[in-house]
Design an enzyme around this catalytic site. Structure first.
Site, PDB file in Angstrom:
ATOM      1  N   SER A  47      18.289 -19.881  24.341  1.00  0.00           N
ATOM      2  CA  SER A  47      17.999 -20.987  25.255  1.00  0.00           C
ATOM      3  C   SER A  47      19.315 -21.610  25.688  1.00  0.00           C
ATOM      4  O   SER A  47      20.245 -21.773  24.895  1.00  0.00           O
ATOM      5  CB  SER A  47      17.136 -22.033  24.548  1.00  0.00           C
ATOM      6  OG  SER A  47      17.100 -23.223  25.293  1.00  0.00           O
ATOM      7  N   LYS A  73      27.686 -29.428  12.869  1.00  0.00           N
ATOM      8  CA  LYS A  73      27.644 -30.350  14.001  1.00  0.00           C
ATOM      9  C   LYS A  73      29.037 -30.887  14.335  1.00  0.00           C
ATOM     10  O   LYS A  73      29.311 -31.257  15.480  1.00  0.00           O
ATOM     11  CB  LYS A  73      26.693 -31.510  13.708  1.00  0.00           C
ATOM     12  CG  LYS A  73      25.220 -31.111  13.662  1.00  0.00           C
ATOM     13  CD  LYS A  73      24.753 -30.658  15.022  1.00  0.00           C
ATOM     14  CE  LYS A  73      23.280 -30.282  15.012  1.00  0.00           C
ATOM     15  NZ  LYS A  73      22.823 -29.794  16.332  1.00  0.00           N
ATOM     16  N   CYS A 132      17.178 -28.170   8.644  1.00  0.00           N
ATOM     17  CA  CYS A 132      18.213 -29.203   8.534  1.00  0.00           C
ATOM     18  C   CYS A 132      18.043 -30.072   7.293  1.00  0.00           C
ATOM     19  O   CYS A 132      19.011 -30.692   6.835  1.00  0.00           O
ATOM     20  CB  CYS A 132      18.191 -30.095   9.772  1.00  0.00           C
ATOM     21  SG  CYS A 132      18.400 -29.200  11.317  1.00  0.00           S
ATOM     22  N   GLU A 185      12.024 -24.114  30.024  1.00  0.00           N
ATOM     23  CA  GLU A 185      12.737 -22.832  30.094  1.00  0.00           C
ATOM     24  C   GLU A 185      11.869 -21.710  29.525  1.00  0.00           C
ATOM     25  O   GLU A 185      11.804 -20.608  30.092  1.00  0.00           O
ATOM     26  CB  GLU A 185      14.046 -22.954  29.311  1.00  0.00           C
ATOM     27  CG  GLU A 185      14.936 -21.741  29.390  1.00  0.00           C
ATOM     28  CD  GLU A 185      16.220 -21.921  28.606  1.00  0.00           C
ATOM     29  OE1 GLU A 185      17.197 -21.197  28.881  1.00  0.00           O
ATOM     30  OE2 GLU A 185      16.250 -22.780  27.692  1.00  0.00           O
ATOM     31  N   GLU A 222      13.676 -27.143  26.708  1.00  0.00           N
ATOM     32  CA  GLU A 222      13.445 -25.824  26.133  1.00  0.00           C
ATOM     33  C   GLU A 222      12.029 -25.335  26.438  1.00  0.00           C
ATOM     34  O   GLU A 222      11.802 -24.137  26.643  1.00  0.00           O
ATOM     35  CB  GLU A 222      13.692 -25.862  24.624  1.00  0.00           C
ATOM     36  CG  GLU A 222      13.832 -24.502  23.997  1.00  0.00           C
ATOM     37  CD  GLU A 222      14.509 -24.559  22.642  1.00  0.00           C
ATOM     38  OE1 GLU A 222      13.975 -23.947  21.699  1.00  0.00           O
ATOM     39  OE2 GLU A 222      15.565 -25.200  22.538  1.00  0.00           O
ATOM     40  N   GLU A 225      33.048 -27.029  25.921  1.00  0.00           N
ATOM     41  CA  GLU A 225      31.995 -27.180  26.933  1.00  0.00           C
ATOM     42  C   GLU A 225      31.122 -28.397  26.671  1.00  0.00           C
ATOM     43  O   GLU A 225      30.274 -28.748  27.504  1.00  0.00           O
ATOM     44  CB  GLU A 225      31.132 -25.915  27.013  1.00  0.00           C
ATOM     45  CG  GLU A 225      30.425 -25.521  25.741  1.00  0.00           C
ATOM     46  CD  GLU A 225      31.218 -24.584  24.858  1.00  0.00           C
ATOM     47  OE1 GLU A 225      30.595 -23.838  24.089  1.00  0.00           O
ATOM     48  OE2 GLU A 225      32.464 -24.592  24.949  1.00  0.00           O
ATOM     49  N   CYS A 283      19.280 -24.918  18.858  1.00  0.00           N
ATOM     50  CA  CYS A 283      19.527 -26.243  18.267  1.00  0.00           C
ATOM     51  C   CYS A 283      20.548 -26.202  17.147  1.00  0.00           C
ATOM     52  O   CYS A 283      21.195 -27.207  16.855  1.00  0.00           O
ATOM     53  CB  CYS A 283      18.227 -26.822  17.708  1.00  0.00           C
ATOM     54  SG  CYS A 283      16.927 -26.962  18.929  1.00  0.00           S
ATOM     55  N   GLU A 287      30.408 -28.202  16.491  1.00  0.00           N
ATOM     56  CA  GLU A 287      29.729 -28.216  17.787  1.00  0.00           C
ATOM     57  C   GLU A 287      30.265 -29.327  18.685  1.00  0.00           C
ATOM     58  O   GLU A 287      30.472 -29.121  19.890  1.00  0.00           O
ATOM     59  CB  GLU A 287      28.228 -28.401  17.572  1.00  0.00           C
ATOM     60  CG  GLU A 287      27.426 -28.435  18.865  1.00  0.00           C
ATOM     61  CD  GLU A 287      25.959 -28.728  18.629  1.00  0.00           C
ATOM     62  OE1 GLU A 287      25.119 -28.075  19.263  1.00  0.00           O
ATOM     63  OE2 GLU A 287      25.645 -29.613  17.809  1.00  0.00           O
TER      64      GLU A 287
END
Length: 659
Positions: free
Chosen positions: A319, A358, A499, A282, A279, A366, A299, A361
């Protein structure tokens, strides 16, 4: 001057800025029961459990009554006790009381209050029929049979997250809390953040357990089972075993996992260090080119889904980096397949996370290679605690154990990811080094839901925003979209505080718990030998041996897509449905049309049809396309598609077709 105070059960208690009587009474160490009160969301006052007797006023709800100097309050009179007992008995009458098999057993507020009030018998009969569980979500299980209608989930989803995936439906005894159109939670605009799970006082909303699947993998001797522990978990797990919030229990967690049978125990902070590297690179590239700024962090999977649903035109600003969880999973399977010679499917990676999103996710298509996911199973902190208890492990007296190397080594930059502002601070540490600067960047720390700062890095002035809570994110995104605010880097976390306050963390009732957890992570950072991700020697070795050239981008980056807010079939909005003698009307409630006034058009049009006596002559349904078009609102009248539809255009088309 005499300080203002109130008399609570004959004890004088000072008023020191408390917003309501409830806060003052709790300061007097009196555990006044509540179901619908949370300090971070609005006062609802529905459960009436906190009723107190105020001299001269009678019975009043403590949560919504401001304190005043000289008040005389009684919290435990016989009428109050009788009232509370009746309220709880009425809740229990229609509540699924299979407590021994409930995920919240032992941590259920209804269970605790019933015991506190000494209720041994329920005098009322059940009137509600049992309803099926909602298992449609990858992250959350909704059990309507346990709901006590406190409304906590409705308010936190609307006020803190601005999503509104849950709301009240029907009236009186038929009232229920449901997702929109009474669909499954996994098919509506829920972002899986789990904040509804965190505030639910009973077992109506719980993390979707993957414990059995993990035990199955551990008992399969053909599998190599790996655990990865997120930063925020280590400062919260101990709360279930007598430790203070924020106290680090990494060593006990590792020892527990080894006793359970995990073959390797690694640290997700190693994945966070990878995220900082990718990151940070980038960000510097975008900064140099002046393209796609601000860069939004990626994230948080709940934030990513939120952006895909509501801000599809801004997805190029996210990102492209995977989250630390997914980077770790991809890199772990890449390394272990080479080192052990095993097939990728024989390696099971279990992620222990503070977050319910999560789970969602890890199931994104993908995030897999040939159908095999980078992360096989995700356990929340609550689920890990349950596994410790199932194993009979005495967590509090365990001898600490250390992580396995090399993916158990981390820097402080990877650890602070668990607190709001930590990602930005870690990226700044990386960027400063690459720009030839140095220094500490603690400006991003804090507890406010939106923090803005300017940071001098070398000869550059960087503008940053740190956001937690999706309602705050929506407000900021709207300002950026309107051109009212400009930033270089924006960090977004769905959960207030980051988190450490995730939906899978142990439930807490003290306001300072989240800040103590965050403080624990920053203390971890201070005590570690390295504080910049690029200084992690094992990470540098990983790049040299496994992530050369374009391989790093293939493994560690992803893409995003415009996402429907409501999935699956179209939804009928009228009782007539599509009868042969009715004119079919279809309105698009996709994000683009919704933002351009589709809901207002629908409301006005239905009112017009009722007034004109035409409601029985049309059949109305909603569709949810995922086009990011500029045509909205779009209304189909028969086969005629009307773009930029107004009420007048709709009236003309309906009259023409009916004629």
């Amino acid at each position: 001057m005499k300080s203002p105070s109130i008399l609570v059960d004959n004890v004088s208690v000072p008023i020191e800025g408390e917003r309501n009587l409830l806060e003052v009474i709790r300061k007097a160490h009196i555990d006044l029961p509540t179901f619908c009160y949370h300090s971070e969301i609005s006062v609802y006052g529905a459960c009436r459990m906190c009723m107190v007797d105020v001299e001269g006023q009678g019975l009043v709800p403590a949560c919504s009554t401001p304190p005043a100097d000289g008040m005389v309050v009684r919290t435990n009179t016989q009428p109050i006790r009788d009232l509370r007992r009746i309220i709880v008995e009425l809740m229990l009458a229609n509540h699924d009381a299979n407590c021994t098999t409930c995920p919240r057993s032992g941590d259920c507020r209804l269970q605790r209050i019933a015991a506190q009030l000494g209720i041994r018998k329920v005098r009322f009969q059940k009137t509600m029929k049992d309803m099926p569980l909602d298992l449609s979500s990858d992250a959350i299980v909704r059990d309507p049979n346990k709901c006590v209608l406190c409304g906590d989930c409705v308010r936190v989803c609307s006020e803190i997250q601005s999503v509104g995936a849950l709301d009240f439906a029907h009236r009186g005894a038929n009232a229920r809390v449901v997702p929109c159109f009474d669909k499954g939670l996994g098919t509506v605009e829920c972002v899986n953040c789990g904040q509804c799970v965190k505030v639910c006082p009973v077992g109506a909303l719980t993390p979707k357990s993957q414990i059995d699947a993990v035990w199955e993998a551990l008992h399969d001797k053909t599998k190599l089972v790996v655990a990865s522990i997120a930063p925020a978990v280590r400062v919260a797990v101990g709360e279930a075993f007598g430790f203070q919030p924020g106290e680090t229990t990494s060593g006990q967690i590792v020892a527990s996992l080894r006793l359970m049978g995990f073959d390797r125990v690694y640290d997700t902070s190693f994945g966070a260090d990878m995220t900082v590297m990718e990151e940070g690179r980038e960000f510097l590239e975008r900064l140099q080119k002046g393209e796609n700024l601000p860069q939004f962090t990626s994230c948080c999977p709940a934030w990513v889904k939120f952006a895909e649903q509501y801000f599809p035109e801004m997805l190029s600003h996210l990102s492209s980096c995977k989250s630390p969880q997914q980077m770790f999973g991809a890199a772990c399977k890449e390394v272990l397949t080479r080192e052990t010679g095993r097939d990728r499917r024989e390696i099971v990676v279990v992620s222990i996370m503070p977050c319910t999103a999560k789970k969602f996710e890890a199931r994104r298509p993908e995030m897999a290679v040939n159908g095999n996911p980078d992360i096989d199973w995700v356990l929340t902190t609550q689920e890990f605690i349950q596994m410790v208890r199932e194993s009979g492990i005495d967590f509090s007296v365990l001898e600490p154990a250390s992580f396995d190397m090399p993916m158990g080594f981390k820097t402080g930059a990877g650890v602070i990811f668990g607190a709001s502002g930590g990602v930005s601070e870690a990226v700044l540490r990386y960027a400063a080094d690459k720009l030839g600067a140095s220094g500490e960047f603690t400006q991003t720390r804090g507890e406010d839901g939106l923090r803005v700062c300017q940071v001098e890095v070398g000869d550059q002035t960087l503008r940053l925003a740190v956001v937690s809570g999706l309602a705050n994110a929506r407000e900021l995104m709207d300002r950026i979209r309107r051109g009212e605010a400009q930033y270089d880097l924006v960090e977004v976390m769905a959960c207030c505080g980051g988190c450490v306050n995730g939906g899978g963390q142990p439930v807490h009732e003290h306001r300072d718990t989240v800040s103590k957890r965050a403080r624990g992570l920053y203390d971890n950072d201070t005590m570690l030998p390295f504080h910049r991700s690029q200084d992690n020697p094992y990470l540098r070795k990983l790049y040299d041996e496994h992530l050369r050239g374009h391989r790093a981008h293939e493994l560690l980056h992803t893409h995003y897509q415009n996402r429907k807010r409501i999935e699956n079939e179209d939804i009928w909005l009228s009782a007539s449905n599509e009868k042969e003698d009715t004119l079919p009307l279809t309105i698009c409630f996709g994000t683009s049309c919704f933002l351009r006034g589709a809901q207002n058009l629908y409301t006005a049009l239905t009112a017009y049809l009722q007034e004109q006596g035409l409601a029985d002559r049309v059949s109305f349904k909603a569709t949810f396309c995922q086009e990011s078009c500029q045509k909205g609102p779009v209304l189909m009248v028969g086969e005629e598609e009307i773009h930029h539809c107004t009420l007048e255009k709709a009236k003309e088309a309906i009259a023409r077709h009916l004629a």
